[in-house]
Write a protein that holds these residues in place. Sequence first.
Motif, short mmCIF file in Angstrom:
data_model
loop_
_atom_site.label_atom_id
_atom_site.label_comp_id
_atom_site.label_asym_id
_atom_site.label_seq_id
_atom_site.Cartn_x
_atom_site.Cartn_y
_atom_site.Cartn_z
N ARG A 1 0.63 -1.14 -0.02
CA ARG A 1 0.10 -0.04 -0.06
C ARG A 1 0.75 1.09 -0.01
O ARG A 1 0.42 2.38 -0.22
N VAL A 2 2.21 1.05 0.02
CA VAL A 2 3.00 2.36 -0.02
C VAL A 2 2.83 2.96 -1.34
O VAL A 2 3.03 4.38 -1.49
N SER A 3 2.23 2.35 -2.51
CA SER A 3 2.07 2.92 -3.71
C SER A 3 0.65 3.47 -3.66
O SER A 3 0.29 4.00 -4.73
N ASN A 4 -0.41 2.86 -2.90
CA ASN A 4 -1.59 3.35 -2.86
C ASN A 4 -2.20 3.14 -1.54
O ASN A 4 -2.86 2.16 -1.09
N PRO A 5 -1.98 4.26 -0.47
CA PRO A 5 -2.27 3.94 0.84
C PRO A 5 -3.79 3.93 1.14
O PRO A 5 -4.04 3.49 2.21
N HIS A 6 -4.56 4.38 0.16
CA HIS A 6 -5.98 4.32 0.42
C HIS A 6 -6.68 3.19 -0.17
O HIS A 6 -8.02 2.98 0.05
#
Length: 221
Positions: free
Chosen positions: A30-35
């Motif tokens: 999720r570092v590239s898409n935290p949501h």
Amino acid sequence: MFKLIEDLLSEAEVAELNRIADDSQFVDGRVSNPHNKAKQNLQLHDGKVIETTARMIIEALMRSEEFRNFAFPRVIAPPIITAYRPGMKYGLHPDAAFMQLGNSLMRSDISCTVFLSDPDSYDGGELQISLGEQDVKIKLSAGSVVLYPSTTLHQVLEVTRGERRVGLSFIESRIVDPENRELLYELNEVAALEGLKMDWDNYVRLQRVQMALLRRWAIGS
């Protein structure tokens, strides 16, 4: 329409990619898409490592005539190696329509999963693609790839044993409309398989149709 390509990567390339991954740090995906609440996996984080592994996978893709003929690639997002360990999964989702690539945006037409783990080394972890009311589960041998429209709903089922490791990428195609892309792919396949059996004048006429449709439907480089 989706496409399976067996043995895209050689055994040596699979081994080298896994060696690099073994020696590298994985972080929460999720570092590239935290949501993104559906995403439960790990991915490589070091930029130099990603550059090295991405180059290897892209070179394998571009040397594959099957890939080029199916995808009509214009832009390929640098593939990122991701890992799923017991308890990890990726819930049902479509892929984003546009993705940031450097200072520009690329349109994601085709999603690409390159399998890097022996399928017997892990349980679960199938890529499940929804096609209308039916679900197709895909779990390929190491080195093989599946290509599928980025608009399709898909998920990675929970891994219950071992580690599922794949390379993920997205392709912007020169043929924007997926139906046109499929029609042109089928036409080109028929021409390749049957064209030389045809009367030469008719084969030339078929080639004219192929080139005319490619010019009509393709976007520039």
